[in-house]
Design a protein around this motif. Structure first.
Motif, PDB file in Angstrom:
ATOM      1  N   GLU A  87     119.441 -80.723  -6.011  1.00  0.00           N
ATOM      2  CA  GLU A  87     118.643 -79.582  -6.737  1.00  0.00           C
ATOM      3  C   GLU A  87     119.630 -78.161  -6.538  1.00  0.00           C
ATOM      4  N   ASP A  88     120.323 -78.252  -5.266  1.00  0.00           N
ATOM      5  CA  ASP A  88     121.039 -76.772  -5.022  1.00  0.00           C
ATOM      6  C   ASP A  88     122.045 -77.095  -4.030  1.00  0.00           C
ATOM      7  N   ARG A  89     123.165 -77.552  -4.507  1.00  0.00           N
ATOM      8  CA  ARG A  89     124.448 -77.629  -3.792  1.00  0.00           C
ATOM      9  C   ARG A  89     125.180 -76.590  -3.357  1.00  0.00           C
ATOM     10  N   VAL A  90     124.988 -75.552  -4.182  1.00  0.00           N
ATOM     11  CA  VAL A  90     125.764 -74.285  -4.110  1.00  0.00           C
ATOM     12  C   VAL A  90     125.340 -73.612  -2.745  1.00  0.00           C
ATOM     13  N   LYS A  91     124.099 -73.332  -2.413  1.00  0.00           N
ATOM     14  CA  LYS A  91     123.760 -72.426  -1.260  1.00  0.00           C
ATOM     15  C   LYS A  91     124.293 -73.018  -0.051  1.00  0.00           C
ATOM     16  N   PRO A  92     124.177 -74.371   0.376  1.00  0.00           N
ATOM     17  CA  PRO A  92     124.731 -74.729   1.710  1.00  0.00           C
ATOM     18  C   PRO A  92     126.043 -74.577   1.728  1.00  0.00           C
ATOM     19  N   ILE A  93     126.843 -74.646   0.541  1.00  0.00           N
ATOM     20  CA  ILE A  93     128.465 -74.574   0.957  1.00  0.00           C
ATOM     21  C   ILE A  93     128.629 -73.126   1.026  1.00  0.00           C
ATOM     22  N   LEU A  94     127.934 -72.363   0.082  1.00  0.00           N
ATOM     23  CA  LEU A  94     128.222 -70.823   0.351  1.00  0.00           C
ATOM     24  C   LEU A  94     127.896 -70.242   1.474  1.00  0.00           C
ATOM     25  N   ASP A  95     126.717 -70.678   2.264  1.00  0.00           N
ATOM     26  CA  ASP A  95     126.383 -70.002   3.588  1.00  0.00           C
ATOM     27  C   ASP A  95     127.286 -70.616   4.651  1.00  0.00           C
ATOM     28  N   ALA A  96     128.166 -71.936   4.399  1.00  0.00           N
ATOM     29  CA  ALA A  96     128.993 -72.300   5.441  1.00  0.00           C
ATOM     30  C   ALA A  96     130.190 -71.409   5.199  1.00  0.00           C
ATOM     31  N   VAL A  97     130.724 -70.976   3.999  1.00  0.00           N
ATOM     32  CA  VAL A  97     131.720 -70.224   3.887  1.00  0.00           C
ATOM     33  C   VAL A  97     131.607 -68.904   4.477  1.00  0.00           C
ATOM     34  N   LYS A  98     130.488 -68.174   3.954  1.00  0.00           N
ATOM     35  CA  LYS A  98     130.302 -66.966   4.618  1.00  0.00           C
ATOM     36  C   LYS A  98     130.293 -66.702   5.988  1.00  0.00           C
ATOM     37  N   GLN A  99     129.542 -67.604   6.689  1.00  0.00           N
ATOM     38  CA  GLN A  99     129.197 -67.705   8.100  1.00  0.00           C
ATOM     39  C   GLN A  99     130.836 -67.735   8.779  1.00  0.00           C
ATOM     40  N   ARG A 100     131.683 -68.081   8.099  1.00  0.00           N
ATOM     41  CA  ARG A 100     132.996 -68.430   8.820  1.00  0.00           C
ATOM     42  C   ARG A 100     133.855 -66.978   8.317  1.00  0.00           C
ATOM     43  N   GLY A 101     133.369 -66.147   7.577  1.00  0.00           N
ATOM     44  CA  GLY A 101     133.807 -64.979   7.026  1.00  0.00           C
ATOM     45  C   GLY A 101     135.251 -65.327   6.316  1.00  0.00           C
ATOM     46  N   ILE A 102     135.089 -66.204   5.563  1.00  0.00           N
ATOM     47  CA  ILE A 102     136.110 -66.699   4.706  1.00  0.00           C
ATOM     48  C   ILE A 102     136.390 -65.742   3.514  1.00  0.00           C
ATOM     49  N   LYS A 103     137.555 -65.293   3.351  1.00  0.00           N
ATOM     50  CA  LYS A 103     137.893 -64.428   2.237  1.00  0.00           C
ATOM     51  C   LYS A 103     139.136 -65.131   1.446  1.00  0.00           C
ATOM     52  N   ALA A 104     139.000 -65.815   0.129  1.00  0.00           N
ATOM     53  CA  ALA A 104     140.057 -66.518  -0.414  1.00  0.00           C
ATOM     54  C   ALA A 104     140.555 -65.857  -1.563  1.00  0.00           C
ATOM     55  N   GLY A 105     141.950 -66.188  -1.604  1.00  0.00           N
ATOM     56  CA  GLY A 105     142.665 -65.689  -2.707  1.00  0.00           C
ATOM     57  C   GLY A 105     142.407 -66.720  -4.051  1.00  0.00           C
ATOM     58  N   ARG A 106     142.063 -68.136  -3.790  1.00  0.00           N
ATOM     59  CA  ARG A 106     141.571 -69.160  -4.638  1.00  0.00           C
ATOM     60  C   ARG A 106     141.040 -70.417  -4.156  1.00  0.00           C
ATOM     61  N   VAL A 107     140.250 -70.943  -4.987  1.00  0.00           N
ATOM     62  CA  VAL A 107     139.651 -71.899  -4.474  1.00  0.00           C
ATOM     63  C   VAL A 107     139.754 -73.292  -5.277  1.00  0.00           C
ATOM     64  N   TRP A 108     139.991 -74.226  -4.611  1.00  0.00           N
ATOM     65  CA  TRP A 108     140.368 -75.610  -5.296  1.00  0.00           C
ATOM     66  C   TRP A 108     139.402 -76.799  -4.846  1.00  0.00           C
ATOM     67  N   PHE A 109     138.845 -77.303  -5.871  1.00  0.00           N
ATOM     68  CA  PHE A 109     138.003 -78.375  -5.641  1.00  0.00           C
ATOM     69  C   PHE A 109     138.695 -79.793  -5.915  1.00  0.00           C
ATOM     70  N   GLU A 110     138.563 -80.585  -4.785  1.00  0.00           N
ATOM     71  CA  GLU A 110     139.496 -81.734  -4.656  1.00  0.00           C
ATOM     72  C   GLU A 110     138.671 -82.846  -4.205  1.00  0.00           C
ATOM     73  N   THR A 111     139.648 -84.180  -4.569  1.00  0.00           N
ATOM     74  CA  THR A 111     138.981 -85.341  -4.199  1.00  0.00           C
ATOM     75  C   THR A 111     140.311 -86.126  -3.576  1.00  0.00           C
ATOM     76  N   ALA A 112     140.273 -87.367  -3.080  1.00  0.00           N
ATOM     77  CA  ALA A 112     141.468 -88.131  -2.942  1.00  0.00           C
ATOM     78  C   ALA A 112     142.077 -88.548  -4.298  1.00  0.00           C
ATOM     79  N   ASP A 113     143.238 -88.945  -4.428  1.00  0.00           N
ATOM     80  CA  ASP A 113     143.748 -89.485  -5.532  1.00  0.00           C
ATOM     81  C   ASP A 113     143.552 -91.045  -5.501  1.00  0.00           C
ATOM     82  N   THR A 114     142.613 -91.456  -5.704  1.00  0.00           N
ATOM     83  CA  THR A 114     142.158 -92.789  -5.775  1.00  0.00           C
ATOM     84  C   THR A 114     141.335 -93.077  -6.964  1.00  0.00           C
ATOM     85  N   ASN A 115     141.191 -94.355  -7.526  1.00  0.00           N
ATOM     86  CA  ASN A 115     140.388 -94.550  -8.731  1.00  0.00           C
ATOM     87  C   ASN A 115     138.885 -94.461  -8.336  1.00  0.00           C
TER      88      ASN A 115
END
Length: 357
Positions: A87-115
């Motif tokens: 119901e809300d995947r955004v908040k846990p990820i956002l909290d984890a990133v903010k807790q570590r003080g991350i400032k990013a120039g770009r964000v990439w959403f990635e997976t393994a290169d498999t079927n």
């Protein structure tokens, strides 16, 4: 994830996890670090846990991207979030990133290169915009030059690995996969290997200096001409060396001279700016050939493929390095050797050898 130190996340072609582990262990040892990894066969990635408690950017500095061969990307992991609520995947990820003080120039959403991982693509296409908006609103994204890349690696829709890579010391594409356009005149898909090599193995300055109209090159084992075309399309004049036929579309560039000869015995009539080589032969023999060409001054730069054996691939790469280093040591000149298992490679790696800046 262990708290003793950061872990590396290495993307690779499925089936090359053993080579990534061997290389990670080797490079970590060279850098005075210790770590371990566990193989998941055909996973398309490897986690390598470091025991040394260092800042993420220091880990990246000690293990620079240009030193790696088998990974498509090298990421330093800084967090993991499991059990993401549907119901809300955004908040846990956002909290984890903010807790570590991350400032990013770009964000990439990635997976393994498999079927299997490709099944996540539709989920990420719909989910990514929501998280990107949250990052923008909360100041995670930065316009400061040199801000790192934020990697969000999903094995499934319920968990994410959060990692960073330096903006100027990593592969330039999500998942380390360049999106290249197939040239209309190309006679084979092998042409994309050389196109990718130019982007992955050379700096912008090196490309500007050496891929200019009017320079001279040769392609050993050229048929049907995919690599020759990459050079000719950049305005270089090319000797295409092969007893087999060269495609008419390549010859029609007007910059190619086809010479029917053995690539191992042919010698140029004058010094060349480039020699490229994609011959099917034992890697040690190819390495010796390249070393001889460059050390003797027949060519100034070379890009070449090394067809690896099914077993002990990492050992074979090290052997080829030693062959090249031994031959080039006689010149007394500084050289740059970069090797990479490119996205368009299969059972081979591609290497660039040229003068040091």
């Amino acid at each position: 994830m262990s708290t003793s130190g950061h872990a590396l996340l290495l993307y690779c072609r499925a089936g090359f996890e053993n080579e990534c582990l061997a290389e990670a262990s080797h490079l970590a040892h060279q850098a005075g670090l210790s770590g371990h990894g566990r193989i998941q066969p055909d996973a398309g990635f490897l986690r390598f846990q470091l025991q040394d408690a260092l800042p993420w950017d220091e880990v990246a500095r000690r293990l620079p991207w240009q030193d790696w061969v088998f990974p498509r990307q090298r990421i330093v992991l800084v967090a993991r979030v499991d059990h993401l609520p549907a119901e809300d995947r955004v908040k846990p990820i956002l909290d984890a990133v903010k807790q570590r003080g991350i400032k990013a120039g770009r964000v990439w959403f990635e997976t393994a290169d498999t079927n299997e991982a490709k099944e996540l693509s539709s989920f990420l296409r719909s989910f990514a915009p929501h998280l990107e908006r949250a990052f923008d609103k909360t100041g995670v994204m930065s316009k400061k030059p040199g801000a790192p890349t934020l990697h969000l690696f999903f094995e499934d829709s319920g968990s994410v690995e959060i990692g960073l890579s330096p903006a100027d010391d990593a592969a330039d594409w999500p998942m380390g996969i360049p999106r290249l356009r197939m040239p209309r005149a190309a006679p084979s898909r092998s042409t994309l290997k050389l196109a990718e090599a130019f982007l992955s193995l050379m700096t912008e300055r090196e490309r500007e200096a050496s891929l200019r109209p009017g320079l001279r090159a040769c392609d050993l084992g050229a048929a049907p001409g995919g690599w020759t075309l990459q050079l000719a399309e950049r305005g270089l004049r090319v000797y295409a060396i092969d007893n087999g036929p060269i495609a008419d579309s390549v010859l029609e560039t007007g910059l190619v001279e086809h010479i029917r000869a053995d690539g191992f015995t042919w010698r140029p009539p004058h010094k060349l700016d480039w020699m490229v080589c994609d011959m099917v032969e034992q890697p040690a023999r190819v390495a010796a050939l390249i070393g001889d060409w460059v050390a003797s001054g027949r060519c100034r730069r070379s890009i070449f493929n090394l067809k690896l054996p099914m077993k002990k691939r990492f050992d074979e790469v090290q052997r080829c390095r030693e062959i090249l280093a031994g031959r080039l040591a006689d010149t007394g000149q500084p050289w740059v050797l970069r090797m990479r298992h490119l996205y368009h490679d299969r059972e081979e790696i591609t290497a660039y050898l040229g003068p040091a800046a």
